[in-house]
Design a protein around this motif. Structure first.
Motif, PDB file in Angstrom:
ATOM      1  N   ASP A  87       0.827  -1.184  -0.103  1.00  0.00           N
ATOM      2  CA  ASP A  87       0.017  -0.153   0.018  1.00  0.00           C
ATOM      3  C   ASP A  87       0.949   1.211   0.011  1.00  0.00           C
ATOM      4  OD1 ASP A  87      -2.946   1.218   0.661  1.00  0.00           O
ATOM      5  OD2 ASP A  87      -1.614   1.995   2.230  1.00  0.00           O
ATOM      6  N   TRP A  89       0.707   3.861   1.783  1.00  0.00           N
ATOM      7  CA  TRP A  89       0.982   4.284   2.971  1.00  0.00           C
ATOM      8  C   TRP A  89       2.213   3.632   3.871  1.00  0.00           C
ATOM      9  CZ3 TRP A  89       0.239   8.946   4.219  1.00  0.00           C
ATOM     10  CH2 TRP A  89      -0.934   9.817   3.819  1.00  0.00           C
ATOM     11  N   THR A  90       2.060   2.167   3.487  1.00  0.00           N
ATOM     12  CA  THR A  90       3.227   1.228   3.813  1.00  0.00           C
ATOM     13  C   THR A  90       4.520   1.849   3.186  1.00  0.00           C
ATOM     14  OG1 THR A  90       1.746  -0.514   3.996  1.00  0.00           O
ATOM     15  CG2 THR A  90       4.009  -1.159   4.037  1.00  0.00           C
ATOM     16  N   ARG A  92       5.294   4.904   2.350  1.00  0.00           N
ATOM     17  CA  ARG A  92       5.643   6.028   2.676  1.00  0.00           C
ATOM     18  C   ARG A  92       6.198   6.035   4.303  1.00  0.00           C
ATOM     19  NH1 ARG A  92       0.225   7.595   0.623  1.00  0.00           N
ATOM     20  NH2 ARG A  92       0.745   8.631  -1.692  1.00  0.00           N
ATOM     21  N   ALA A  93       5.608   5.050   4.867  1.00  0.00           N
ATOM     22  CA  ALA A  93       6.095   4.576   6.440  1.00  0.00           C
ATOM     23  C   ALA A  93       7.339   4.041   6.350  1.00  0.00           C
ATOM     24  CB  ALA A  93       5.093   3.544   6.993  1.00  0.00           C
ATOM     25  N   SER A 118       9.564  12.431  -1.666  1.00  0.00           N
ATOM     26  CA  SER A 118       8.609  11.665  -1.563  1.00  0.00           C
ATOM     27  C   SER A 118       7.035  12.621  -1.739  1.00  0.00           C
ATOM     28  CB  SER A 118       8.434  11.027  -0.318  1.00  0.00           C
ATOM     29  OG  SER A 118       7.230  10.045  -0.105  1.00  0.00           O
ATOM     30  N   THR A 122       4.242  12.400  -4.958  1.00  0.00           N
ATOM     31  CA  THR A 122       2.851  12.314  -4.528  1.00  0.00           C
ATOM     32  C   THR A 122       2.061  13.487  -5.261  1.00  0.00           C
ATOM     33  OG1 THR A 122       3.358  11.267  -2.329  1.00  0.00           O
ATOM     34  CG2 THR A 122       0.833  12.113  -2.932  1.00  0.00           C
ATOM     35  N   HIS A 155      -0.081   3.298  -6.794  1.00  0.00           N
ATOM     36  CA  HIS A 155       0.613   2.279  -6.178  1.00  0.00           C
ATOM     37  C   HIS A 155       1.817   2.000  -6.760  1.00  0.00           C
ATOM     38  CE1 HIS A 155      -3.114   1.199  -4.016  1.00  0.00           C
ATOM     39  NE2 HIS A 155      -2.669   0.282  -3.376  1.00  0.00           N
ATOM     40  N   THR A 158       4.309   5.290  -6.091  1.00  0.00           N
ATOM     41  CA  THR A 158       4.703   5.448  -4.940  1.00  0.00           C
ATOM     42  C   THR A 158       5.749   4.305  -4.547  1.00  0.00           C
ATOM     43  OG1 THR A 158       2.646   6.480  -4.077  1.00  0.00           O
ATOM     44  CG2 THR A 158       3.917   5.545  -2.371  1.00  0.00           C
ATOM     45  N   SER A 162       9.650   5.190  -3.535  1.00  0.00           N
ATOM     46  CA  SER A 162       9.949   4.665  -2.282  1.00  0.00           C
ATOM     47  C   SER A 162      11.203   3.729  -2.319  1.00  0.00           C
ATOM     48  CB  SER A 162       9.058   4.490  -1.142  1.00  0.00           C
ATOM     49  OG  SER A 162       7.877   5.291  -1.338  1.00  0.00           O
TER      50      SER A 162
END
Length: 236
Positions: A87, A89-90, A92-93, A118, A122, A155, A158, A162
């Motif tokens: 995901d 957000w994963t 980005r985390a 980053s 987005t 998806h 990102t 990342s």
């Protein structure tokens, strides 16, 4: 005699002219330029709905959707992967953890650079989605759903941005040995995997995934080259 032959061979072997930069130094720029050209071409083809590309997208989408409808177990697995493992957000985390680590090491500029790269990625992604306004695949029997425009795949873009940044940081702070090779393998599997999940679940076209990967790689490369050539050169 052997020593003389070796000496003669050395004397006559071609040497680069003084001041000529090594070819490998040009590789990042050339790679970035190639990625930019490919991204731009694909963007134009999608924007004008080039018939051969649209036909390929539809063929791939139909084949994978038929497979997904017949395999509910694979659908659940792919939804788990796309909603949690890969995901955005994963991704980005993971990058946020790296940024915090850089801050702990007092590498303020590099941490800021990675975070801004980053965030801008987005912003570019969302801007392109709004500008192109491509519709996602529509199915009478969908196995998953997604919202907003299709191109480029968020998806894929990102994950690409990342993971390239994480590989770059890994290479900067650790020797490019076993750990870097494992990281590279994991990154390749992840980029390919996240693209496949989006296609298998029927929420993206093939060109959306390819576009997200190309644009993400291009943006990450631009950021890395800028840091290496501008920021580090000033420090020297």
């Amino acid at each position: 005699m052997r020593g003389s032959a070796a000496k003669i061979s050395t004397m006559h072997s071609p040497r680069p002219a003084p001041g000529t930069p090594p070819a490998r130094r040009l590789t990042p720029v050339r790679t970035c330029a190639a990625l930019a050209v490919l991204s731009a071409v694909l963007l134009v083809l999608v924007a004008v709905s080039w018939s051969p590309l649209m036909s390929l997208d539809r063929t791939v989408a139909n084949g994978l959707h038929d497979w997904a409808v017949d395999e509910p177990g694979l659908v659940r697995l792919n939804r788990l992967l796309t909603d949690w493992v890969w995901d955005p957000w994963t991704m980005r985390a993971l990058l946020a953890v790296a940024v915090v680590w850089l801050l702990v090491r007092r590498e303020w500029l590099l941490a800021t650079w990675v975070a801004v790269t980053s965030a801008v990625g987005t912003f570019v992604q969302q801007g392109l989605k709004a500008a192109v306004g491509r519709e996602r695949p529509q199915w009478p029997d969908p196995v998953d759903s997604a919202h907003y425009a299709a191109f480029p795949s968020g998806h894929s873009m990102t994950a690409t941005v990342s993971l390239i940044l994480l590989l770059w940081l890994l290479g900067r702070h650790l020797a490019e040995g076993r750990w870097w090779r494992w990281g590279l393998a994991a990154a390749v599997v992840s980029v390919v995997g996240v693209g496949f999940t989006r296609l298998f679940l029927g929420v993206h076209w093939l060109s959306d995934v390819v576009g997200g990967t190309l644009i993400g790689a291009c943006w990450a490369a631009v950021s890395i080259i800028a840091y290496e050539r501008v920021v580090l050169n000033r420090k020297r």
